[in-house]
Scaffold this motif. Structure first.
Motif, PDB file in Angstrom:
ATOM      1  N   ARG A 213       2.818  -0.240  -0.513  1.00 51.95           N
ATOM      2  CA  ARG A 213       1.675   0.682  -0.502  1.00 51.95           C
ATOM      3  C   ARG A 213       0.406  -0.136  -0.260  1.00 51.95           C
ATOM      4  O   ARG A 213       0.086  -1.024  -1.045  1.00 51.95           O
ATOM      5  CB  ARG A 213       1.605   1.444  -1.823  1.00 51.95           C
ATOM      6  CG  ARG A 213       2.859   2.281  -2.077  1.00 51.95           C
ATOM      7  CD  ARG A 213       2.845   2.872  -3.473  1.00 51.95           C
ATOM      8  NE  ARG A 213       4.097   3.527  -3.791  1.00 51.95           N
ATOM      9  CZ  ARG A 213       4.277   4.850  -3.761  1.00 51.95           C
ATOM     10  NH1 ARG A 213       3.275   5.642  -3.407  1.00 51.95           N
ATOM     11  NH2 ARG A 213       5.445   5.376  -4.064  1.00 51.95           N
ATOM     12  N   ARG A 214      -0.321   0.188   0.787  1.00 52.18           N
ATOM     13  CA  ARG A 214      -1.375  -0.695   1.274  1.00 52.18           C
ATOM     14  C   ARG A 214      -2.779  -0.376   0.763  1.00 52.18           C
ATOM     15  O   ARG A 214      -3.660  -1.235   0.804  1.00 52.18           O
ATOM     16  CB  ARG A 214      -1.393  -0.664   2.803  1.00 52.18           C
ATOM     17  CG  ARG A 214      -0.112  -1.191   3.447  1.00 52.18           C
ATOM     18  CD  ARG A 214      -0.145  -0.993   4.943  1.00 52.18           C
ATOM     19  NE  ARG A 214      -0.122   0.432   5.276  1.00 52.18           N
ATOM     20  CZ  ARG A 214      -0.270   0.916   6.503  1.00 52.18           C
ATOM     21  NH1 ARG A 214      -0.491   0.091   7.507  1.00 52.18           N
ATOM     22  NH2 ARG A 214      -0.202   2.218   6.726  1.00 52.18           N
ATOM     23  N   ALA A 308     -14.961   0.292  -7.553  1.00 53.67           N
ATOM     24  CA  ALA A 308     -13.628   0.366  -8.148  1.00 53.67           C
ATOM     25  C   ALA A 308     -12.555   0.120  -7.097  1.00 53.67           C
ATOM     26  O   ALA A 308     -11.558  -0.574  -7.349  1.00 53.67           O
ATOM     27  CB  ALA A 308     -13.426   1.723  -8.814  1.00 53.67           C
ATOM     28  N   ALA A 309     -12.743   0.700  -5.898  1.00 52.12           N
ATOM     29  CA  ALA A 309     -11.773   0.483  -4.825  1.00 52.12           C
ATOM     30  C   ALA A 309     -11.717  -0.984  -4.427  1.00 52.12           C
ATOM     31  O   ALA A 309     -10.632  -1.532  -4.184  1.00 52.12           O
ATOM     32  CB  ALA A 309     -12.140   1.348  -3.621  1.00 52.12           C
ATOM     33  N   MET A 310     -12.864  -1.630  -4.368  1.00 49.61           N
ATOM     34  CA  MET A 310     -12.900  -3.043  -3.993  1.00 49.61           C
ATOM     35  C   MET A 310     -12.167  -3.905  -5.022  1.00 49.61           C
ATOM     36  O   MET A 310     -11.335  -4.746  -4.670  1.00 49.61           O
ATOM     37  CB  MET A 310     -14.347  -3.511  -3.849  1.00 49.61           C
ATOM     38  CG  MET A 310     -14.495  -4.992  -3.511  1.00 49.61           C
ATOM     39  SD  MET A 310     -13.665  -5.465  -1.979  1.00 49.61           S
ATOM     40  CE  MET A 310     -14.762  -4.738  -0.764  1.00 49.61           C
ATOM     41  N   LEU A 311     -12.444  -3.678  -6.300  1.00 52.99           N
ATOM     42  CA  LEU A 311     -11.766  -4.471  -7.330  1.00 52.99           C
ATOM     43  C   LEU A 311     -10.270  -4.161  -7.367  1.00 52.99           C
ATOM     44  O   LEU A 311      -9.443  -5.060  -7.521  1.00 52.99           O
ATOM     45  CB  LEU A 311     -12.394  -4.203  -8.695  1.00 52.99           C
ATOM     46  CG  LEU A 311     -13.826  -4.706  -8.912  1.00 52.99           C
ATOM     47  CD1 LEU A 311     -14.281  -4.400 -10.331  1.00 52.99           C
ATOM     48  CD2 LEU A 311     -13.938  -6.203  -8.636  1.00 52.99           C
ATOM     49  N   GLY A 312      -9.910  -2.890  -7.231  1.00 53.65           N
ATOM     50  CA  GLY A 312      -8.501  -2.513  -7.256  1.00 53.65           C
ATOM     51  C   GLY A 312      -7.716  -3.074  -6.092  1.00 53.65           C
ATOM     52  O   GLY A 312      -6.508  -3.292  -6.199  1.00 53.65           O
ATOM     53  N   SER A 313      -8.407  -3.317  -4.974  1.00 55.25           N
ATOM     54  CA  SER A 313      -7.747  -3.888  -3.803  1.00 55.25           C
ATOM     55  C   SER A 313      -7.774  -5.407  -3.825  1.00 55.25           C
ATOM     56  O   SER A 313      -7.383  -6.044  -2.848  1.00 55.25           O
ATOM     57  CB  SER A 313      -8.433  -3.399  -2.525  1.00 55.25           C
ATOM     58  OG  SER A 313      -9.769  -3.897  -2.441  1.00 55.25           O
ATOM     59  N   ARG A 335      -5.757  -3.123   0.627  1.00 56.03           N
ATOM     60  CA  ARG A 335      -5.515  -4.243  -0.278  1.00 56.03           C
ATOM     61  C   ARG A 335      -5.615  -5.577   0.465  1.00 56.03           C
ATOM     62  O   ARG A 335      -5.274  -5.681   1.638  1.00 56.03           O
ATOM     63  CB  ARG A 335      -4.124  -4.091  -0.913  1.00 56.03           C
ATOM     64  CG  ARG A 335      -3.999  -2.850  -1.792  1.00 56.03           C
ATOM     65  CD  ARG A 335      -2.559  -2.626  -2.186  1.00 56.03           C
ATOM     66  NE  ARG A 335      -2.067  -3.678  -3.041  1.00 56.03           N
ATOM     67  CZ  ARG A 335      -0.777  -3.921  -3.262  1.00 56.03           C
ATOM     68  NH1 ARG A 335       0.157  -3.178  -2.657  1.00 56.03           N
ATOM     69  NH2 ARG A 335      -0.414  -4.883  -4.066  1.00 56.03           N
ATOM     70  N   ARG A 336      -6.085  -6.555  -0.247  1.00 56.70           N
ATOM     71  CA  ARG A 336      -6.394  -7.845   0.370  1.00 56.70           C
ATOM     72  C   ARG A 336      -5.202  -8.465   1.088  1.00 56.70           C
ATOM     73  O   ARG A 336      -5.343  -9.047   2.161  1.00 56.70           O
ATOM     74  CB  ARG A 336      -6.900  -8.808  -0.720  1.00 56.70           C
ATOM     75  CG  ARG A 336      -7.320 -10.177  -0.173  1.00 56.70           C
ATOM     76  CD  ARG A 336      -7.887 -11.018  -1.284  1.00 56.70           C
ATOM     77  NE  ARG A 336      -8.332 -12.315  -0.794  1.00 56.70           N
ATOM     78  CZ  ARG A 336      -8.903 -13.230  -1.567  1.00 56.70           C
ATOM     79  NH1 ARG A 336      -9.103 -12.991  -2.849  1.00 56.70           N
ATOM     80  NH2 ARG A 336      -9.269 -14.383  -1.051  1.00 56.70           N
ATOM     81  N   ARG A 337      -4.015  -8.305   0.522  1.00 58.83           N
ATOM     82  CA  ARG A 337      -2.838  -8.955   1.114  1.00 58.83           C
ATOM     83  C   ARG A 337      -2.467  -8.356   2.469  1.00 58.83           C
ATOM     84  O   ARG A 337      -1.650  -8.925   3.179  1.00 58.83           O
ATOM     85  CB  ARG A 337      -1.659  -8.859   0.165  1.00 58.83           C
ATOM     86  CG  ARG A 337      -1.148  -7.451  -0.100  1.00 58.83           C
ATOM     87  CD  ARG A 337      -0.042  -7.459  -1.135  1.00 58.83           C
ATOM     88  NE  ARG A 337      -0.531  -7.924  -2.418  1.00 58.83           N
ATOM     89  CZ  ARG A 337       0.252  -8.178  -3.464  1.00 58.83           C
ATOM     90  NH1 ARG A 337       1.553  -8.002  -3.346  1.00 58.83           N
ATOM     91  NH2 ARG A 337      -0.254  -8.605  -4.597  1.00 58.83           N
ATOM     92  N   TYR A 338      -3.086  -7.199   2.843  1.00 60.54           N
ATOM     93  CA  TYR A 338      -2.756  -6.589   4.132  1.00 60.54           C
ATOM     94  C   TYR A 338      -3.889  -6.723   5.150  1.00 60.54           C
ATOM     95  O   TYR A 338      -3.842  -6.099   6.213  1.00 60.54           O
ATOM     96  CB  TYR A 338      -2.417  -5.109   3.924  1.00 60.54           C
ATOM     97  CG  TYR A 338      -1.220  -4.966   3.016  1.00 60.54           C
ATOM     98  CD1 TYR A 338       0.032  -5.394   3.437  1.00 60.54           C
ATOM     99  CD2 TYR A 338      -1.352  -4.481   1.733  1.00 60.54           C
ATOM    100  CE1 TYR A 338       1.130  -5.312   2.588  1.00 60.54           C
ATOM    101  CE2 TYR A 338      -0.270  -4.392   0.881  1.00 60.54           C
ATOM    102  CZ  TYR A 338       0.986  -4.820   1.315  1.00 60.54           C
ATOM    103  OH  TYR A 338       2.052  -4.735   0.474  1.00 60.54           O
ATOM    104  N   LEU A 339      -4.871  -7.549   4.849  1.00 61.47           N
ATOM    105  CA  LEU A 339      -5.948  -7.794   5.807  1.00 61.47           C
ATOM    106  C   LEU A 339      -5.436  -8.677   6.946  1.00 61.47           C
ATOM    107  O   LEU A 339      -4.592  -9.541   6.751  1.00 61.47           O
ATOM    108  CB  LEU A 339      -7.123  -8.481   5.112  1.00 61.47           C
ATOM    109  CG  LEU A 339      -7.878  -7.618   4.081  1.00 61.47           C
ATOM    110  CD1 LEU A 339      -8.975  -8.448   3.420  1.00 61.47           C
ATOM    111  CD2 LEU A 339      -8.472  -6.401   4.747  1.00 61.47           C
TER     112      LEU A 339
END
Length: 339
Positions: A213-214, A308-313, A335-339
Motif C-alpha cells: 500500500r503506497r 500528518a500525511a507527510m509524517l505518516g509517509s 510513502r517515502r519508500r515508493y519515491l
C-alpha cells in the motif's frame, strides 16, 4: 476495531460484563468497545427488565446485524451458534471484507469465530476473549488447525493488498499439505518461479500477488463529523486521483481527534490503521504548508492534514495537497519508500 456485543439471556449479560471487566484490567478493549452492549428479549425476560448498562435493539436482529456489517464492527454473540448464523446469513458477501463474527455460549465454555477468521481477525479476537473468560477457543480454519502458513494472515499482518484472491487458496493448500511456500520481493527475484510475489506488478510467474500500500491519508475534521461524511469525502478525492482505498496504508491525523467516533468507524470499516501525532511533532514536519490561523489556535498546529500525511509517509511526497470539504480537510502523500 469497534466491537458490538449482543446477548439474549441474563447469563449472557453477565458474560459480557466479565469480558469488559477483565479487558479493563488488562488495558484492552472489551466486548462493548463500540458503545453500550445490546440485549434482545427472550421468553424468560420480563418486559422492560433490561440488564443495567445494556440497550434493547430496535427493529429486527437481522437489521441490527446489517448495520454492524455496514460499519465493519466485530459482532460478538453470546448465545447459540444457530441464532448467529441465521442473523448474519443475509449480510455475508466477501471473505476479505466481511467483519469478524464470534459466538460465545451461555456457559462461557467456548468462544467460536464463525466468520472472517483470517482477514477480519476473528480467530485472534476469539483467542483473546477466551483468555479473558478462561474459556476454550474453537478454531476451525485449516491453516490454524494444521499450524501452517496462512497467505491471507500474512497479507493482513503486513498491511498488503491482495491482488488475486484466488491465489490464497492455492498457497494455503500447499502450506496445509506441508509443502514449502516461497516468497519474493520484486527487487530481489529468485531464479525459479515462486508462490508469492510482493510487488506493484510483475511479469514473473506466481500463485499470489500481494501489493504494498503506497499512500497515506492525512485528515483534519470538525468535532462530531460522521463516518458517512468522511467516507464520501475521501472516496471523492481518491476517485479523482485514481487511487483505491486498498492502496491506502494508513489514516493520519492529530492526536486530539483519535477518539472521534466517525473517524474510528471509518477506519474500522475499511480496516485502516489510524496513526496520530501531537501538535509539537506535526509542527516539525518538513516542508511548506498552507497555514490556517484558526486551525493553529484550535489545535496548536497550522495545518493538520498535510503535516500528518507527510509524517505518516515518513517524509514522502504530498501528491494531493490540502483539499477542503464540509468540516473536513484531506491530503494524500506517497510513502517515502515508493519515491
Amino acid at each position: 476495531m469497534n466491537k458490538a456485543a449482543i446477548c439474549f439471556t441474563y447469563k449472557g449479560a453477565d458474560i459480557i460484563r466479565r469480558i469488559n471487566e477483565a479487558a479493563a484490567d488488562a488495558g484492552i478493549h472489551g466486548a462493548g468497545a463500540s458503545g453500550t452492549p445490546y440485549v434482545t428479549s427472550y421468553s424468560g425476560m420480563k418486559d422492560g427488565d433490561v440488564p443495567d448498562g445494556f440497550s434493547v435493539i430496535e427493529g429486527s436482529l437481522r437489521d441490527w446485524c446489517a448495520e454492524r456489517f455496514e460499519t465493519g464492527d466485530c459482532i460478538i454473540f453470546v448465545g447459540a451458534v444457530g441464532i448467529a448464523v441465521r442473523a448474519v446469513s443475509g449480510c455475508v458477501s466477501d471473505k476479505l471484507t466481511d467483519p469478524p463474527v464470534i459466538v460465545i455460549d451461555d456457559g462461557a465454555r467456548y468462544v467460536i469465530p464463525i466468520l472472517s477468521g483470517h482477514a477480519g481477525g476473528a480467530a485472534k479476537i476469539a483467542c483473546v476473549l477466551a483468555s479473558l473468560l478462561g474459556a476454550e477457543p474453537v478454531i476451525t480454519t485449516s491453516t490454524d488447525v494444521n499450524e501452517a502458513f496462512s497467505a491471507d494472515v500474512f497479507a493482513v499482518e503486513n498491511n498488503l493488498s491482495i491482488v488475486n484472491r484466488n491465489g490464497i487458496k492455492r498457497v494455503n493448500a500447499r502450506a496445509i499439505e506441508g509443502k514449502p511456500v516461497t516468497l519474493s520481493i520484486k527487487d530481489y527475484p529468485p531464479a525459479q518461479p515462486v508462490d508469492i510475489i510482493v510487488a506493484d506488478d510483475t511479469d514473473r510467474e506466481y500463485s499470489l500477488l500481494l501489493k504494498p500500500r503506497r499512500y497515506v491519508l492525512g485528515l483534519g475534521m470538525k468535532k462530531g463529523t460522521g463516518p458517512e461524511a468522511i467516507e464520501d469525502f475521501v472516496k471523492s478525492i481518491l476517485g479523482r486521483e485514481y487511487i483505491g482505498l486498498d492502496d491506502i496504508y494508513a489514516v493520519c491525523t492529530i492526536d486530539i481527534k483519535e477518539e472521534e467516533p466517525g473517524l474510528k468507524s471509518f477506519c474500522s470499516k475499511y480496516r485502516l490503521p489510524l496513526i496520530t501525532f501531537d501538535a509539537g511533532l506535526l509542527n516539525k514536519a518538513p516542508g511548506t504548508y498552507e497555514a490556517s490561523d484558526f486551525v493553529r489556535e484550535t489545535t496548536g498546529t497550522d495545518n493538520v492534514c498535510e503535516r500528518a500525511a507527510m509524517l505518516g509517509s515518513e517524509n514522502g511526497e504530498i501528491v494531493v495537497h490540502k483539499t477542503r470539504g464540509e468540516g473536513l480537510t484531506c491530503a494524500v502523500a506517497l510513502r517515502r519508500r515508493y519515491l
